[in-house]
Design an enzyme around this catalytic site. Structure first.
Site, PDB file in Angstrom:
ATOM      1  N   SER A 333      40.288  30.351  47.491  1.00  0.00           N
ATOM      2  CA  SER A 333      39.546  31.307  47.741  1.00  0.00           C
ATOM      3  C   SER A 333      38.237  31.253  46.625  1.00  0.00           C
ATOM      4  O   SER A 333      38.016  30.710  46.144  1.00  0.00           O
ATOM      5  CB  SER A 333      40.450  32.084  47.164  1.00  0.00           C
ATOM      6  OG  SER A 333      39.741  33.819  47.153  1.00  0.00           O
ATOM      7  N   LYS A 334      37.503  32.231  47.748  1.00  0.00           N
ATOM      8  CA  LYS A 334      35.779  31.663  47.249  1.00  0.00           C
ATOM      9  C   LYS A 334      35.515  32.651  46.068  1.00  0.00           C
ATOM     10  O   LYS A 334      35.354  32.459  44.599  1.00  0.00           O
ATOM     11  CB  LYS A 334      35.012  32.735  48.015  1.00  0.00           C
ATOM     12  CG  LYS A 334      34.549  31.508  49.317  1.00  0.00           C
ATOM     13  CD  LYS A 334      33.601  32.310  50.061  1.00  0.00           C
ATOM     14  CE  LYS A 334      33.625  31.625  51.772  1.00  0.00           C
ATOM     15  NZ  LYS A 334      32.319  32.179  52.716  1.00  0.00           N
ATOM     16  N   ARG A 335      37.148  33.327  45.663  1.00  0.00           N
ATOM     17  CA  ARG A 335      37.184  34.455  43.841  1.00  0.00           C
ATOM     18  C   ARG A 335      37.670  33.548  43.611  1.00  0.00           C
ATOM     19  O   ARG A 335      37.313  33.712  41.797  1.00  0.00           O
ATOM     20  CB  ARG A 335      38.206  35.654  45.246  1.00  0.00           C
ATOM     21  CG  ARG A 335      37.151  36.842  45.993  1.00  0.00           C
ATOM     22  CD  ARG A 335      38.604  37.683  45.538  1.00  0.00           C
ATOM     23  NE  ARG A 335      37.927  38.720  46.504  1.00  0.00           N
ATOM     24  CZ  ARG A 335      38.648  38.515  48.378  1.00  0.00           C
ATOM     25  NH1 ARG A 335      39.262  37.666  48.301  1.00  0.00           N
ATOM     26  NH2 ARG A 335      38.242  39.178  48.570  1.00  0.00           N
ATOM     27  N   GLN A 336      37.838  32.797  43.334  1.00  0.00           N
ATOM     28  CA  GLN A 336      37.902  31.520  42.503  1.00  0.00           C
ATOM     29  C   GLN A 336      37.218  31.091  41.714  1.00  0.00           C
ATOM     30  O   GLN A 336      37.015  29.785  40.658  1.00  0.00           O
ATOM     31  CB  GLN A 336      39.177  30.177  42.958  1.00  0.00           C
ATOM     32  CG  GLN A 336      40.013  30.469  43.572  1.00  0.00           C
ATOM     33  CD  GLN A 336      40.946  29.166  43.936  1.00  0.00           C
ATOM     34  OE1 GLN A 336      41.836  29.099  45.213  1.00  0.00           O
ATOM     35  NE2 GLN A 336      40.499  28.053  43.353  1.00  0.00           N
TER      36      GLN A 336
END
Length: 570
Positions: A333-336
């Protein structure tokens, strides 16, 4: 060897089945050659015939070549002719992350394996989601990773522009061509109507889809609405009965998109194309021979093939790469935050280590092993070995991959020179004015440190942690603290200085170890282990670290003398 019927020798009705053995009617022997999962049958020299040009696509469940149809066709760009052209086409709505790097890497490897061309194309048609500078950073990161494109927005090429926002006229003409053929149509449905359709479908527990209402408008109705300047999009007319296609990874596939989807938008009201039109048009005009992309696009391929058919174009060969997942099976996830390539570059991860780990956890190579270099990836790559299984990425192992590739860089004279410069910058950045002697920034000194710590460190950043601060700054250790370790402090310091003077600049850890053991035997009350503890504290101000002998070799005779003489004077 498979025996294939030759179209020049037998009726076309005999060319509709799978070739299984020599039991088939076969007046002429034909040779076969495999092209990345497709089998092209070539006529032999018997009777002076030319190449048949019959295309066998894919394999049966028994791994036998299967003829899709008896139509004579020849791919515009075959791998055998050296015309392999592949593309990596990210959307600059964010920076390059691990999943994107892996897709780019497989395209790069595929191109270089077969003497082809690797293209970077920016699919920036969704103007609302663009991130300023993302396109440039994506290309920069490919350069950093060592897989630069041959054609790109920055480098240019014969098939540009390589940014879709600069190709709007191409898409407009292509969409109008489909409209003129009756394969696309103008749609005047408002956003409000589409939202009502969606809500009604969800209320009925159905999958939302466009009801194709404008497909049935009469030409005069369309002309009237266009004359009135009504906002509109262009939709592609989906057809039932799609042909199966042979994906190089997932095998035979087809998705009856017309039965589950409404006609898709291919040109938006703002004049920008959607992905479905733009990627088909660009792949054709850029002469892309093979499309290697993520498996999430597999279900859309039948839709794209319908467009190729509508245009009358020969489609490329498709290979959909399995997902790259976290080690627990969850999606990256890009949120990581830590999956972006900039993060790894700033953290001191070597690009070759990153390429190594994202291929090591996947498939497509003759074997999986640690420490593979890029040229080895290219030589060992085999597209037929790519499996449908998702690749599980264990980033906890990245430090080990980095350690291996750092060792190799240190052993390479030219690459070691770059490491020295990088470490010089880190030292100044970390310690700045605390560095008391400029000698520690000299190339020879830093190179010696790198070779001695080779295999023990996982990255250059390790060498500017507090554990190695003694390499760059002189410790402040009171003589009283050393006397607390050994009552023979002055004797130890004097004997070590004599030892250094005796050996001069030439000594090795092995030699010093023997000398220090002999020195310890001269002590009246201090044991060998205490002598080592004393010297470690005197030279580094620390109680743990590399062996004292290695520490002394790292510092060098001049710096050892400066530090020990300073203690004697203090």
């Amino acid at each position: 060897m498979y025996l294939a019927p030759c179209l020049n020798c037998i009726p076309s009705c005999c060319v509709r089945f799978a070739v299984k053995s020599s039991r088939r009617s076969n007046p002429v022997r034909c040779m076969r050659e495999q092209i990345f999962g497709s089998v092209v049958v070539k006529h032999g020299q018997t009777r002076g015939h030319q190449t048949c040009g019959v295309t066998w696509i894919g394999r049966s469940h028994k791994n036998e070549p299967v003829l899709l149809s008896g139509v004579l066709q020849k791919r515009q760009a075959s791998s055998e002719s050296g015309n392999v052209r592949v593309r990596f086409a990210p959307s600059p709505t964010g920076f390059l992350h691990l999943g994107g790097l892996r897709t780019a890497l497989y395209n790069f490897i595929f191109a270089k394996k077969h003497g082809g061309t690797f293209i970077l194309r920016m699919e920036d048609t969704d103007q609302s989601r663009l991130v300023p500078g993302a396109a440039e950073r994506i290309e920069d990161m490919l350069e950093w990773a060592g897989i630069p494109p041959d054609e790109s927005p920055q480098k240019g090429g014969n098939f540009g522009p390589y940014q879709q926002s600069q190709r709007l006229d191409v898409y407009s003409r292509s969409a109008q061509e489909l409209v003129d053929k009756g394969d696309a149509y103008h749609c005047f449905c408002t956003a409000q109507r589409l939202e009502l359709l969606k809500k009604e479908a969800l209320r009925s527990r159905q999958t939302p889809r466009y009801d194709n209402r404008c497909r049935h408008l009469r030409p005069d109705q369309v002309a009237e609405k266009l004359a009135q300047g009504q906002p509109h999009v262009i939709r592609f007319r989906l057809q039932e009965g799609v042909e199966p296609f042979n994906d190089l990874v997932f095998g035979w596939n087809k998705h009856e998109v017309a039965t589950v989807e409404g006609d898709p938008v291919i040109m938006k009201a703002d004049g920008f194309p959607t992905y479905h039109l733009a990627n088909v048009v660009d792949d054709h005009y850029m002469q892309i021979s093979h499309v290697l992309r993520g498996t999430e696009w597999l279900i859309s391929t039948s839709k794209h093939l319908l467009m190729y058919s509508a245009f009358g174009w020969t489609p490329p060969t498709f290979a959909h790469l399995p997902l790259l997942l976290n080690k627990d099976g969850s999606k990256l996830s890009k949120r990581q935050g830590d999956i972006f390539i900039e993060h790894f570059a700033q953290a001191g991860v070597l690009p070759e280590a990153l390429l190594d780990i994202i291929t090591n956890c996947g498939s497509g190579f003759t074997e999986n092993r640690f420490g593979r270099k890029l040229h080895e990836m290219i030589s060992e790559f085999d597209a037929s070995r790519i499996t449908t299984h998702s690749a599980l990425l264990d980033l906890d192992k990245l430090s080990e991959f980095n350690r291996i590739h750092l060792m190799r860089r240190i052993d390479d004279e030219q690459k070691c020179g770059f490491l020295v410069k990088d470490l010089q910058g880190l030292i100044v950045q970390t310690y700045g004015p605390q560095v008391q002697e400029n000698d520690v920034l000299h190339r020879k000194y830093i190179k010696r440190v790198l070779h001695l710590r080779k295999g023990h460190i996982t990255g250059l950043q390790d060498l500017v942690t507090p554990a190695y601060s003694y390499l760059w700054m002189r410790p402040s250790v009171p003589i009283g603290q050393l006397e607390g370790v050994s009552s023979e402090a002055h004797t130890i310091l004097t004997l070590v200085l004599e030892l250094i003077e005796k050996h001069g600049k030439e000594f090795t850890p092995e030699c010093l170890n023997l000398e220090l053991k002999s020195l310890a035997k001269k002590m009246k009350v201090t044991k060998y282990n205490t002598v080592m503890k004393f010297l470690r504290l005197a030279l580094s101000g620390q109680q743990q670290g590399p062996s004292v002998a290695e520490m002394m070799v790292s510092l060098g005779s001049k710096e050892i003398c400066n530090r020990l003489q300073g203690l004697l004077k203090g």
